[in-house]
Motif scaffolding. Structure first.
Motif, PDB file in Angstrom:
ATOM      1  N   ILE A  31       0.836  -1.206   0.000  1.00  0.00           N
ATOM      2  CA  ILE A  31       0.000   0.000   0.000  1.00  0.00           C
ATOM      3  C   ILE A  31       0.869   1.253   0.000  1.00  0.00           C
ATOM      4  CG2 ILE A  31      -1.670   1.343   1.340  1.00  0.00           C
ATOM      5  CD1 ILE A  31      -2.889  -1.029  -0.186  1.00  0.00           C
ATOM      6  N   ASP A  32       1.968   1.215   0.723  1.00  0.00           N
ATOM      7  CA  ASP A  32       2.890   2.364   0.724  1.00  0.00           C
ATOM      8  C   ASP A  32       3.397   2.653  -0.683  1.00  0.00           C
ATOM      9  OD1 ASP A  32       2.643   2.815   3.418  1.00  0.00           O
ATOM     10  OD2 ASP A  32       4.522   1.821   3.983  1.00  0.00           O
ATOM     11  N   ASP A  33       3.566   1.612  -1.486  1.00  0.00           N
ATOM     12  CA  ASP A  33       4.011   1.799  -2.869  1.00  0.00           C
ATOM     13  C   ASP A  33       2.916   2.483  -3.699  1.00  0.00           C
ATOM     14  OD1 ASP A  33       5.990   1.288  -5.044  1.00  0.00           O
ATOM     15  OD2 ASP A  33       4.328   0.096  -5.844  1.00  0.00           O
ATOM     16  N   VAL A  34       1.651   2.095  -3.473  1.00  0.00           N
ATOM     17  CA  VAL A  34       0.534   2.771  -4.157  1.00  0.00           C
ATOM     18  C   VAL A  34       0.515   4.253  -3.776  1.00  0.00           C
ATOM     19  CG1 VAL A  34      -1.978   2.887  -4.424  1.00  0.00           C
ATOM     20  CG2 VAL A  34      -0.852   0.658  -4.257  1.00  0.00           C
ATOM     21  N   ILE A  35       0.688   4.519  -2.489  1.00  0.00           N
ATOM     22  CA  ILE A  35       0.689   5.907  -2.014  1.00  0.00           C
ATOM     23  C   ILE A  35       1.853   6.685  -2.624  1.00  0.00           C
ATOM     24  CG2 ILE A  35       0.981   7.372   0.041  1.00  0.00           C
ATOM     25  CD1 ILE A  35      -0.545   5.141   1.587  1.00  0.00           C
ATOM     26  N   ARG A  36       3.003   6.041  -2.758  1.00  0.00           N
ATOM     27  CA  ARG A  36       4.150   6.708  -3.404  1.00  0.00           C
ATOM     28  C   ARG A  36       3.829   7.068  -4.850  1.00  0.00           C
ATOM     29  NH1 ARG A  36       7.439   3.477  -0.048  1.00  0.00           N
ATOM     30  NH2 ARG A  36       7.319   1.715  -1.481  1.00  0.00           N
ATOM     31  N   ARG A  37       3.092   6.205  -5.527  1.00  0.00           N
ATOM     32  CA  ARG A  37       2.706   6.499  -6.918  1.00  0.00           C
ATOM     33  C   ARG A  37       1.768   7.709  -6.972  1.00  0.00           C
ATOM     34  NH1 ARG A  37       0.554   1.041  -9.468  1.00  0.00           N
ATOM     35  NH2 ARG A  37       0.137   2.452 -11.217  1.00  0.00           N
ATOM     36  N   VAL A  38       0.845   7.780  -6.011  1.00  0.00           N
ATOM     37  CA  VAL A  38      -0.041   8.949  -5.928  1.00  0.00           C
ATOM     38  C   VAL A  38       0.781  10.201  -5.652  1.00  0.00           C
ATOM     39  CG1 VAL A  38      -1.875  10.034  -4.557  1.00  0.00           C
ATOM     40  CG2 VAL A  38      -2.065   7.624  -5.213  1.00  0.00           C
ATOM     41  N   GLU A  39       1.723  10.098  -4.721  1.00  0.00           N
ATOM     42  CA  GLU A  39       2.569  11.245  -4.360  1.00  0.00           C
ATOM     43  C   GLU A  39       3.388  11.721  -5.561  1.00  0.00           C
ATOM     44  OE1 GLU A  39       3.348  12.971  -1.072  1.00  0.00           O
ATOM     45  OE2 GLU A  39       1.253  12.454  -1.326  1.00  0.00           O
ATOM     46  N   SER A  40       3.960  10.778  -6.283  1.00  0.00           N
ATOM     47  CA  SER A  40       4.777  11.126  -7.441  1.00  0.00           C
ATOM     48  C   SER A  40       3.945  11.864  -8.490  1.00  0.00           C
ATOM     49  CB  SER A  40       5.381   9.858  -8.044  1.00  0.00           C
ATOM     50  OG  SER A  40       6.125  10.156  -9.204  1.00  0.00           O
ATOM     51  N   ALA A  41       2.720  11.394  -8.725  1.00  0.00           N
ATOM     52  CA  ALA A  41       1.838  12.019  -9.715  1.00  0.00           C
ATOM     53  C   ALA A  41       1.424  13.421  -9.268  1.00  0.00           C
ATOM     54  CB  ALA A  41       0.609  11.145  -9.957  1.00  0.00           C
ATOM     55  N   ARG A  42       1.103  13.572  -7.984  1.00  0.00           N
ATOM     56  CA  ARG A  42       0.642  14.886  -7.519  1.00  0.00           C
ATOM     57  C   ARG A  42       1.772  15.914  -7.538  1.00  0.00           C
ATOM     58  NH1 ARG A  42       1.755  17.237  -2.829  1.00  0.00           N
ATOM     59  NH2 ARG A  42       2.839  16.040  -1.243  1.00  0.00           N
ATOM     60  N   LEU A  43       2.998  15.471  -7.288  1.00  0.00           N
ATOM     61  CA  LEU A  43       4.132  16.398  -7.302  1.00  0.00           C
ATOM     62  C   LEU A  43       4.444  16.898  -8.703  1.00  0.00           C
ATOM     63  CD1 LEU A  43       6.457  14.727  -4.650  1.00  0.00           C
ATOM     64  CD2 LEU A  43       5.271  16.921  -4.459  1.00  0.00           C
ATOM     65  N   LYS A  44       4.000  16.160  -9.716  1.00  0.00           N
ATOM     66  CA  LYS A  44       4.152  16.641 -11.089  1.00  0.00           C
ATOM     67  C   LYS A  44       3.240  17.837 -11.348  1.00  0.00           C
ATOM     68  CE  LYS A  44       5.550  12.219 -13.117  1.00  0.00           C
ATOM     69  NZ  LYS A  44       5.200  11.137 -14.075  1.00  0.00           N
ATOM     70  N   VAL A  45       2.164  17.932 -10.546  1.00  0.00           N
ATOM     71  CA  VAL A  45       1.236  19.064 -10.645  1.00  0.00           C
ATOM     72  C   VAL A  45       1.757  20.214  -9.805  1.00  0.00           C
ATOM     73  CG1 VAL A  45      -1.140  19.849 -10.268  1.00  0.00           C
ATOM     74  CG2 VAL A  45      -0.697  17.490 -10.995  1.00  0.00           C
ATOM     75  N   SER A  46       1.967  19.938  -8.512  1.00  0.00           N
ATOM     76  CA  SER A  46       2.441  20.964  -7.576  1.00  0.00           C
ATOM     77  C   SER A  46       2.686  20.314  -6.230  1.00  0.00           C
ATOM     78  CB  SER A  46       1.401  22.073  -7.421  1.00  0.00           C
ATOM     79  OG  SER A  46       1.633  22.850  -6.265  1.00  0.00           O
ATOM     80  N   GLN A  47       3.647  20.840  -5.477  1.00  0.00           N
ATOM     81  CA  GLN A  47       3.863  20.312  -4.126  1.00  0.00           C
ATOM     82  C   GLN A  47       2.699  20.653  -3.204  1.00  0.00           C
ATOM     83  OE1 GLN A  47       7.319  22.012  -2.271  1.00  0.00           O
ATOM     84  NE2 GLN A  47       6.780  24.123  -2.776  1.00  0.00           N
ATOM     85  N   HIS A  48       1.865  21.587  -3.629  1.00  0.00           N
ATOM     86  CA  HIS A  48       0.702  21.985  -2.840  1.00  0.00           C
ATOM     87  C   HIS A  48      -0.570  21.228  -3.250  1.00  0.00           C
ATOM     88  CE1 HIS A  48       3.194  25.188  -1.330  1.00  0.00           C
ATOM     89  NE2 HIS A  48       3.383  25.649  -2.544  1.00  0.00           N
ATOM     90  N   HIS A  49      -0.469  20.417  -4.287  1.00  0.00           N
ATOM     91  CA  HIS A  49      -1.646  19.680  -4.772  1.00  0.00           C
ATOM     92  C   HIS A  49      -1.896  18.465  -3.881  1.00  0.00           C
ATOM     93  CE1 HIS A  49      -4.677  18.511  -7.646  1.00  0.00           C
ATOM     94  NE2 HIS A  49      -4.117  17.327  -7.835  1.00  0.00           N
ATOM     95  N   ILE A  50      -3.052  18.423  -3.242  1.00  0.00           N
ATOM     96  CA  ILE A  50      -3.398  17.340  -2.325  1.00  0.00           C
ATOM     97  C   ILE A  50      -4.374  16.384  -3.007  1.00  0.00           C
ATOM     98  CG2 ILE A  50      -4.374  16.760  -0.070  1.00  0.00           C
ATOM     99  CD1 ILE A  50      -1.760  18.396   0.007  1.00  0.00           C
ATOM    100  N   VAL A  51      -4.135  15.089  -2.854  1.00  0.00           N
ATOM    101  CA  VAL A  51      -4.991  14.071  -3.464  1.00  0.00           C
ATOM    102  C   VAL A  51      -5.504  13.121  -2.385  1.00  0.00           C
ATOM    103  CG1 VAL A  51      -5.136  12.172  -5.119  1.00  0.00           C
ATOM    104  CG2 VAL A  51      -3.729  14.181  -5.644  1.00  0.00           C
ATOM    105  N   LYS A  52      -6.808  12.915  -2.357  1.00  0.00           N
ATOM    106  CA  LYS A  52      -7.437  11.997  -1.398  1.00  0.00           C
ATOM    107  C   LYS A  52      -7.713  10.661  -2.073  1.00  0.00           C
ATOM    108  CE  LYS A  52     -11.409  11.714   1.743  1.00  0.00           C
ATOM    109  NZ  LYS A  52     -10.796  12.035   3.025  1.00  0.00           N
ATOM    110  N   ILE A  53      -7.407   9.587  -1.378  1.00  0.00           N
ATOM    111  CA  ILE A  53      -7.677   8.236  -1.879  1.00  0.00           C
ATOM    112  C   ILE A  53      -8.953   7.708  -1.231  1.00  0.00           C
ATOM    113  CG2 ILE A  53      -6.885   5.852  -1.990  1.00  0.00           C
ATOM    114  CD1 ILE A  53      -4.006   6.912  -1.841  1.00  0.00           C
ATOM    115  N   VAL A  54      -9.912   7.317  -2.070  1.00  0.00           N
ATOM    116  CA  VAL A  54     -11.092   6.594  -1.598  1.00  0.00           C
ATOM    117  C   VAL A  54     -10.934   5.148  -2.055  1.00  0.00           C
ATOM    118  CG1 VAL A  54     -13.603   6.393  -1.650  1.00  0.00           C
ATOM    119  CG2 VAL A  54     -12.534   8.667  -1.773  1.00  0.00           C
ATOM    120  N   ALA A  55     -10.856   4.231  -1.106  1.00  0.00           N
ATOM    121  CA  ALA A  55     -10.702   2.813  -1.435  1.00  0.00           C
ATOM    122  C   ALA A  55     -12.074   2.227  -1.765  1.00  0.00           C
ATOM    123  CB  ALA A  55     -10.084   2.064  -0.260  1.00  0.00           C
ATOM    124  N   ILE A  56     -12.228   1.750  -2.985  1.00  0.00           N
ATOM    125  CA  ILE A  56     -13.517   1.205  -3.421  1.00  0.00           C
ATOM    126  C   ILE A  56     -13.582  -0.265  -3.030  1.00  0.00           C
ATOM    127  CG2 ILE A  56     -15.081   0.869  -5.359  1.00  0.00           C
ATOM    128  CD1 ILE A  56     -14.480   3.812  -4.573  1.00  0.00           C
TER     129      ILE A  56
END
Length: 224
Positions: A10-35
């Motif tokens: 799961i930490d690896d999934v979160i790292r992928r989310v973090e990497s993608a959001r940092l391409k937008v901005s360090q201030h861009h926050i992304v929430k994960i909803v687990a389906i």
């Protein structure tokens, strides 16, 4: 998979989310909803135990059953499925944090009636069929702004928070990207919108890079 191995996964999934959001901005926050629609209450609890708090179901009866089984946990429940009018009262009794798939003025009007009768409010996202695919629910992109505004003005018990869409069903990355950009461009025009929910297990990184700040991750989040 042991609990430790699962957390690393799961930490690896979160790292992928973090990497993608940092391409937008360090201030861009992304929430994960687990389906969790294909997962048991035990599997939900296992994911909860390593830090996940927001979970989404796509059937009212499943949301009711799992929220009751896990009542002792302060889970943030989301409803992400197509809502039939005869299930509205059942959904409102569960009081989800967010309803992702408000897909028509007619459904909004029916929701408003039931909410007003119960003295309740419901936070919702307007679903946009940005790919214009017959298999998907949602309003057409060219009508989305006007419909969003209409619901805001005529349904005071509905608290519109933003928009949701599902990426185009194709392996062509450019077409998927265009469908996300269409939704994001509508989101940016909405004065009070704070949520742009786009991206699922197969395309969440692209969705985040296109501006999504909420992703709905199913199979990738659960230890199968």
């Amino acid at each position: 998979m042991t609990q430790t191995e699962y957390k690393i996964y799961i930490d690896d999934v979160i790292r992928r989310v973090e990497s993608a959001r940092l391409k937008v901005s360090q201030h861009h926050i992304v929430k994960i909803v687990a389906i969790s629609k294909y997962s048991t209450s035990d599997e939900i609890q296992k994911l909860y135990n390593i830090g996940q708090r927001a979970f989404g179901e796509n059937k009212v009866q499943d949301l009711k059953a799992k929220s009751k089984e896990l009542d002792e946990l302060p889970i943030e429940w989301h409803f992400v499925g197509n809502l039939q009018k005869n299930k509205i009262n059942n959904l409102l009794d569960i009081e989800p944090v967010l309803f992702h798939s408000l897909d028509s003025v007619e459904l909004a009007e029916e929701l408003q009636k039931k909410l007003q009768a119960k003295g309740k409010y419901l936070s919702c996202l307007l679903q946009i069929n940005s790919a214009k695919e017959q298999s998907k629910h949602g309003v057409m992109p060219e009508e989305a702004y006007d419909i969003y505004t209409q619901i805001e003005q005529t349904c005071p018990n509905i608290n519109l928070k933003g928009v949701m869409s599902i990426g185009s069903h194709t392996d062509d990355r450019d077409i998927v990207k265009k469908s996300f950009e269409t939704t994001y461009n509508i989101y940016k025009k909405l004065n009070n919108a704070t949520i742009c929910s786009m991206g699922m297990s197969g395309d969440f990184e692209l969705a985040i890079e296109c501006g999504s700040n909420m992703v709905r991750l199913g199979s990738i989040m659960f230890d199968k």
